[in-house]
Design a protein around this motif. Structure first.
Motif, PDB file in Angstrom:
ATOM      1  N   GLU A 158     -11.075  -0.259 -33.442  1.00 51.85           N
ATOM      2  CA  GLU A 158     -10.174   0.832 -33.824  1.00 51.85           C
ATOM      3  C   GLU A 158     -10.471   2.081 -32.967  1.00 51.85           C
ATOM      4  OE1 GLU A 158      -7.689   0.484 -35.612  1.00 51.85           O
ATOM      5  OE2 GLU A 158      -7.118   2.598 -35.795  1.00 51.85           O
ATOM      6  N   ASP A 159     -11.744   2.397 -32.790  1.00 56.28           N
ATOM      7  CA  ASP A 159     -12.127   3.582 -31.991  1.00 56.28           C
ATOM      8  C   ASP A 159     -11.640   3.458 -30.555  1.00 56.28           C
ATOM      9  OD1 ASP A 159     -13.488   4.510 -34.186  1.00 56.28           O
ATOM     10  OD2 ASP A 159     -15.480   3.980 -33.448  1.00 56.28           O
ATOM     11  N   THR A 160     -11.664   2.232 -30.026  1.00 49.52           N
ATOM     12  CA  THR A 160     -11.280   2.039 -28.618  1.00 49.52           C
ATOM     13  C   THR A 160      -9.756   2.003 -28.474  1.00 49.52           C
ATOM     14  OG1 THR A 160     -13.322   0.803 -28.369  1.00 49.52           O
ATOM     15  CG2 THR A 160     -11.775   0.646 -26.554  1.00 49.52           C
ATOM     16  N   LEU A 161      -9.077   1.408 -29.466  1.00 51.80           N
ATOM     17  CA  LEU A 161      -7.604   1.370 -29.417  1.00 51.80           C
ATOM     18  C   LEU A 161      -7.004   2.757 -29.649  1.00 51.80           C
ATOM     19  CD1 LEU A 161      -6.776  -1.915 -31.358  1.00 51.80           C
ATOM     20  CD2 LEU A 161      -6.037  -1.374 -29.034  1.00 51.80           C
ATOM     21  N   HIS A 162      -7.672   3.548 -30.516  1.00 50.73           N
ATOM     22  CA  HIS A 162      -7.131   4.869 -30.860  1.00 50.73           C
ATOM     23  C   HIS A 162      -8.232   5.924 -30.784  1.00 50.73           C
ATOM     24  CE1 HIS A 162      -3.674   2.645 -32.248  1.00 50.73           C
ATOM     25  NE2 HIS A 162      -4.459   1.916 -33.008  1.00 50.73           N
ATOM     26  N   PRO A 163      -8.742   6.199 -29.579  1.00 49.95           N
ATOM     27  CA  PRO A 163      -9.832   7.187 -29.486  1.00 49.95           C
ATOM     28  C   PRO A 163      -9.321   8.611 -29.759  1.00 49.95           C
ATOM     29  CG  PRO A 163      -9.119   6.497 -27.292  1.00 49.95           C
ATOM     30  CD  PRO A 163      -8.325   5.675 -28.267  1.00 49.95           C
ATOM     31  N   ASP A 164     -10.224   9.477 -30.226  1.00 55.81           N
ATOM     32  CA  ASP A 164      -9.860  10.902 -30.414  1.00 55.81           C
ATOM     33  C   ASP A 164      -9.478  11.499 -29.072  1.00 55.81           C
ATOM     34  OD1 ASP A 164     -10.881  10.627 -32.959  1.00 55.81           O
ATOM     35  OD2 ASP A 164     -12.886  11.275 -32.351  1.00 55.81           O
ATOM     36  N   ARG A 165     -10.207  11.055 -28.047  1.00 53.38           N
ATOM     37  CA  ARG A 165      -9.992  11.593 -26.693  1.00 53.38           C
ATOM     38  C   ARG A 165     -10.594  10.646 -25.671  1.00 53.38           C
ATOM     39  NH1 ARG A 165     -14.980  11.502 -29.018  1.00 53.38           N
ATOM     40  NH2 ARG A 165     -16.467  13.009 -28.203  1.00 53.38           N
ATOM     41  N   ALA A 166     -10.109  10.759 -24.439  1.00 51.68           N
ATOM     42  CA  ALA A 166     -10.779  10.063 -23.335  1.00 51.68           C
ATOM     43  C   ALA A 166     -11.272  11.163 -22.399  1.00 51.68           C
ATOM     44  CB  ALA A 166      -9.797   9.150 -22.615  1.00 51.68           C
ATOM     45  N   VAL A 167     -12.558  11.116 -22.092  1.00 55.26           N
ATOM     46  CA  VAL A 167     -13.119  12.119 -21.180  1.00 55.26           C
ATOM     47  C   VAL A 167     -13.279  11.462 -19.814  1.00 55.26           C
ATOM     48  CG1 VAL A 167     -15.075  13.637 -20.714  1.00 55.26           C
ATOM     49  CG2 VAL A 167     -14.301  13.286 -23.072  1.00 55.26           C
ATOM     50  N   ILE A 168     -12.556  11.982 -18.843  1.00 57.50           N
ATOM     51  CA  ILE A 168     -12.600  11.398 -17.501  1.00 57.50           C
ATOM     52  C   ILE A 168     -13.299  12.379 -16.567  1.00 57.50           C
ATOM     53  CG2 ILE A 168     -11.169  10.675 -15.531  1.00 57.50           C
ATOM     54  CD1 ILE A 168      -9.113   9.712 -17.627  1.00 57.50           C
ATOM     55  N   GLY A 169     -14.433  11.934 -16.050  1.00 57.05           N
ATOM     56  CA  GLY A 169     -15.193  12.773 -15.124  1.00 57.05           C
ATOM     57  C   GLY A 169     -14.918  12.313 -13.707  1.00 57.05           C
ATOM     58  N   ALA A 170     -14.050  13.039 -13.015  1.00 57.28           N
ATOM     59  CA  ALA A 170     -13.682  12.642 -11.643  1.00 57.28           C
ATOM     60  C   ALA A 170     -13.195  13.864 -10.890  1.00 57.28           C
ATOM     61  CB  ALA A 170     -12.578  11.584 -11.687  1.00 57.28           C
ATOM     62  N   THR A 171     -13.232  13.773  -9.556  1.00 54.13           N
ATOM     63  CA  THR A 171     -12.763  14.904  -8.750  1.00 54.13           C
ATOM     64  C   THR A 171     -11.633  14.485  -7.805  1.00 54.13           C
ATOM     65  OG1 THR A 171     -14.617  14.417  -7.291  1.00 54.13           O
ATOM     66  CG2 THR A 171     -14.903  16.269  -8.782  1.00 54.13           C
ATOM     67  N   ASN A 172     -11.569  13.203  -7.464  1.00 54.73           N
ATOM     68  CA  ASN A 172     -10.553  12.714  -6.534  1.00 54.73           C
ATOM     69  C   ASN A 172      -9.191  12.613  -7.250  1.00 54.73           C
ATOM     70  OD1 ASN A 172      -8.951  10.276  -5.554  1.00 54.73           O
ATOM     71  ND2 ASN A 172     -10.363  10.568  -3.837  1.00 54.73           N
ATOM     72  N   GLU A 173      -8.148  13.187  -6.630  1.00 55.11           N
ATOM     73  CA  GLU A 173      -6.831  13.263  -7.291  1.00 55.11           C
ATOM     74  C   GLU A 173      -6.271  11.875  -7.622  1.00 55.11           C
ATOM     75  OE1 GLU A 173      -5.339  15.760  -8.605  1.00 55.11           O
ATOM     76  OE2 GLU A 173      -6.897  17.129  -7.902  1.00 55.11           O
ATOM     77  N   ARG A 174      -6.411  10.935  -6.682  1.00 53.30           N
ATOM     78  CA  ARG A 174      -5.876   9.592  -6.923  1.00 53.30           C
ATOM     79  C   ARG A 174      -6.618   8.920  -8.088  1.00 53.30           C
ATOM     80  NH1 ARG A 174      -8.141   5.147  -4.973  1.00 53.30           N
ATOM     81  NH2 ARG A 174      -7.041   3.221  -5.435  1.00 53.30           N
ATOM     82  N   THR A 175      -7.930   9.088  -8.107  1.00 56.64           N
ATOM     83  CA  THR A 175      -8.732   8.512  -9.192  1.00 56.64           C
ATOM     84  C   THR A 175      -8.313   9.115 -10.530  1.00 56.64           C
ATOM     85  OG1 THR A 175     -10.586   8.210  -7.692  1.00 56.64           O
ATOM     86  CG2 THR A 175     -11.115   8.232 -10.038  1.00 56.64           C
ATOM     87  N   ILE A 176      -8.133  10.427 -10.544  1.00 58.14           N
ATOM     88  CA  ILE A 176      -7.741  11.104 -11.793  1.00 58.14           C
ATOM     89  C   ILE A 176      -6.391  10.558 -12.268  1.00 58.14           C
ATOM     90  CG2 ILE A 176      -7.010  13.338 -12.771  1.00 58.14           C
ATOM     91  CD1 ILE A 176      -9.188  14.633 -10.956  1.00 58.14           C
ATOM     92  N   ALA A 177      -5.451  10.411 -11.331  1.00 60.53           N
ATOM     93  CA  ALA A 177      -4.110   9.924 -11.712  1.00 60.53           C
ATOM     94  C   ALA A 177      -4.189   8.493 -12.245  1.00 60.53           C
ATOM     95  CB  ALA A 177      -3.181   9.999 -10.499  1.00 60.53           C
ATOM     96  N   THR A 178      -4.941   7.632 -11.574  1.00 61.93           N
ATOM     97  CA  THR A 178      -5.047   6.225 -11.998  1.00 61.93           C
ATOM     98  C   THR A 178      -5.705   6.118 -13.375  1.00 61.93           C
ATOM     99  OG1 THR A 178      -5.334   5.620  -9.684  1.00 61.93           O
ATOM    100  CG2 THR A 178      -5.926   3.944 -11.303  1.00 61.93           C
ATOM    101  N   LEU A 179      -6.792   6.846 -13.555  1.00 62.15           N
ATOM    102  CA  LEU A 179      -7.526   6.726 -14.826  1.00 62.15           C
ATOM    103  C   LEU A 179      -6.770   7.396 -15.977  1.00 62.15           C
ATOM    104  CD1 LEU A 179     -11.261   7.073 -13.721  1.00 62.15           C
ATOM    105  CD2 LEU A 179      -9.834   5.037 -13.978  1.00 62.15           C
ATOM    106  N   THR A 180      -6.030   8.447 -15.658  1.00 59.91           N
ATOM    107  CA  THR A 180      -5.220   9.087 -16.704  1.00 59.91           C
ATOM    108  C   THR A 180      -4.166   8.092 -17.178  1.00 59.91           C
ATOM    109  OG1 THR A 180      -5.600  11.236 -15.714  1.00 59.91           O
ATOM    110  CG2 THR A 180      -3.734  11.073 -17.216  1.00 59.91           C
ATOM    111  N   LYS A 181      -3.502   7.430 -16.216  1.00 57.24           N
ATOM    112  CA  LYS A 181      -2.461   6.459 -16.573  1.00 57.24           C
ATOM    113  C   LYS A 181      -3.079   5.322 -17.419  1.00 57.24           C
ATOM    114  CE  LYS A 181       1.339   4.049 -14.365  1.00 57.24           C
ATOM    115  NZ  LYS A 181       1.076   2.738 -13.784  1.00 57.24           N
ATOM    116  N   LEU A 182      -4.239   4.852 -16.990  1.00 59.14           N
ATOM    117  CA  LEU A 182      -4.889   3.754 -17.717  1.00 59.14           C
ATOM    118  C   LEU A 182      -5.188   4.146 -19.170  1.00 59.14           C
ATOM    119  CD1 LEU A 182      -6.273   0.888 -17.427  1.00 59.14           C
ATOM    120  CD2 LEU A 182      -8.398   2.133 -17.004  1.00 59.14           C
ATOM    121  N   HIS A 183      -5.657   5.373 -19.373  1.00 54.04           N
ATOM    122  CA  HIS A 183      -6.089   5.787 -20.717  1.00 54.04           C
ATOM    123  C   HIS A 183      -4.965   6.362 -21.561  1.00 54.04           C
ATOM    124  CE1 HIS A 183     -10.009   5.304 -18.770  1.00 54.04           C
ATOM    125  NE2 HIS A 183     -10.434   5.047 -19.990  1.00 54.04           N
TER     126      HIS A 183
END
Ligand SMILES: NC(=O)c1ccc[n+]([C@@H]2O[C@H](COP(=O)([O-])OP(=O)(O)OC[C@H]3O[C@@H](n4cnc5c(N)ncnc54)[C@H](O)[C@@H]3O)[C@@H](O)[C@H]2O)c1
Length: 429
Positions: A158-183
């Motif tokens: 349940e926590d993984t399907l519906h997390p309160d938040r996803a914290v993404i630690g990244a600096t590369n724009e492409r990485t940020i965009a990909t991981l944002t879409k994934l989460h």
């Protein structure tokens, strides 16, 4: 997306199954052949509510496979998630050998543009070392990000399907965009920060929660000396919106696979940077002393445990898991036996896991009523649902004098326990 999950422990299996359930093509990888064999056959090698069903479903849909081969798992993966264990070393710092070994092993198979996510709990600065190790073994361009895991065992799916938040630690724009879409299919609350902040956020969350438990225990100890009831005190402060009613657990101190090690790691980190007056060091120290101090107190109360039979209810570190890592039972049961007690113990899920970790003289039984049969003392250690609604009359009838009922989770109304013919002892009341 093609995702490789390195490490199929508690975090790895849940994460792999959840991302597979979203339609990603996921491969789970572990060096433990027995674990992989079990997962391949659709059997989760530990207890976590809802996970078994999700595993079978995602495997049947063809979205989730398991392997011990780095080549098979990593080749072609767009995203590689590192979820191996990070135990504390002897000096309390995080032992990162599994993270480094996984980094080295994946390097030759990484595809151009792959994103490596560190989900294991690691101290700030780890990513540059991981980057350095991978770079030695590959010529392709890759990026590294930190996406710490906040799931809780017992409600992990349940926590993984519906997390309160996803914290993404990244600096590369492409990485940020990909991981944002994934989460984003899991939560709209995606917090983008630098990797060091993501790593510190993980420690900060666990250490804050551990500190709340320690605070409640300290309050409870004072309440016992002045006639207050810590549950009433907590009710009295909970309505203050700055404080809240949630997450107050006066009891035996925190345990489990994360809080003790994460507090130790941040305490060790504070020491190494010269912050020796740290609250984190004090929290760790107080928690270490919590159970021995309580047991001394209980020993006096019952006139010595020697020769007395104690029924133990709950062996896991919390309800709804069979995980016994840093469970209170692992300190309390050996203490009782060293002090001459006879122990009968039960747990809905964690008996098999406890047997190799506890003294051989323990008698394991099926349920709470069997555990307290002929016992002088009942100790409720973990608030499994079935231990929250015990027939107290039946418990009292099974026990022998002095019939102490140690409610270390403050689950019962003291008056009701007393009315049933038991001597109640809670925490801070
Ligand atoms: N358990 C939790 O509730 C939880 C919650 C949040 C974060 N975390 C963090 O997540 C990480 C994993 O925790 P866990 O509880 O899942 O650990 P775990 O011990 O259950 O699983 C770790 C797995 O990694 C495997 N492994 C070790 N080295 C490997 C390698 N080189 N290649 C492939 N596999 C390897 C082990 O065989 C094991 O199956 C830790 O850093 C932990 O602090 C755990």
């Amino acid at each position: 997306m093609k995702i490789a999950c390195i490490g199929t422990g508690f975090v790895g299996v849940v994460t792999a199954a959840v991302f597979a359930s979203l339609g990603n093509e996921v491969v789970g990888l572990d060096i433990d052949e027995k674990k992989i064999d079990s997962l391949r056959h659709g059997v989760v090698p530990f207890y976590e509510p809802g996970l078994q069903e999700l595993l079978v479903k995602t495997q049947a849909e063809g979205h989730l496979t398991f392997t011990t081969s780095y080549e098979l798992a990593i080749s072609g993966a767009d995203i590689v998630m590192i979820m191996v264990g990070t135990p504390s070393a002897a000096d309390g710092t995080a032992d990162l050998k599994y993270v480094y070994a996984a980094s080295e092993a994946m390097a030759p198979y990484l595809k151009e543009g792959a994103i490596v996510i560190v989900k294991s709990t690691v101290p700030p600065g780890t990513n540059s070392k991981v980057h350095e190790i991978i770079e030695r073994g590959t010529k392709v361009f890759f990026d590294i990000a930190s996406v710490p895991e906040f799931l809780k065992e017992g409600t992990a799916v349940e926590d993984t399907l519906h997390p309160d938040r996803a914290v993404i630690g990244a600096t590369n724009e492409r990485t940020i965009a990909t991981l944002t879409k994934l989460h984003e299919s899991l939560t709209k609350n995606v917090v983008i920060v630098r990797p060091e902040s993501a790593q510190m956020a993980k420690y900060a969350a666990n250490v804050y929660l551990a500190s709340r438990i320690t605070f409640a225990n300290q309050m409870a100890d004072l309440c016992e000396l002045n006639g207050a009831d810590v549950q009433e005190v907590l009710a009295g402060i909970g309505q203050d919106k700055r404080i809240g009613t949630h997450y107050w657990y006066p009891g035996l101190g925190y345990g489990g696979s994360c809080f003790p090690k994460d507090v130790k790691e941040i305490a060790a980190y504070a020491r190494t940077v010269g912050e020796t007056e740290s609250i984190f060091i004090a929290v760790d120290d107080l928690n270490e002393k919590r159970i021995p101090r309580l047991m001394e107190k209980y020993d006096k109360l019952v006139g010595g445990f020697a020769g007395k039979t104690v029924g133990i209810l709950g062996l896991s570190f919390k309800p709804n898991t069979n995980d016994t890592r840093v469970a209170p039972s692992l300190k309390i049961v050996p203490w009782l036996i060293e002090h001459g007690a006879i122990v009968r113990a039960t747990d809905p899920k964690a008996i098999d896991e406890s047997k190799p970790l506890l003294p051989s003289s323990v008698t394991y039984v099926e349920n709470a009523y069997e555990a307290v049969r002929g016992a002088h003392i009942a100790m409720l250690l973990i608030e499994w649902d079935e231990y929250k609604k015990l027939d107290l009359g039946k418990i009292a009838a099974s026990m022998v004098a002095p019939k102490y009922f140690f409610d270390t989770r403050n689950q019962y109304d003291p008056a009701a326990v007393t009315a049933a013919g038991l001597q109640y002892k809670g925490i801070g009341r």
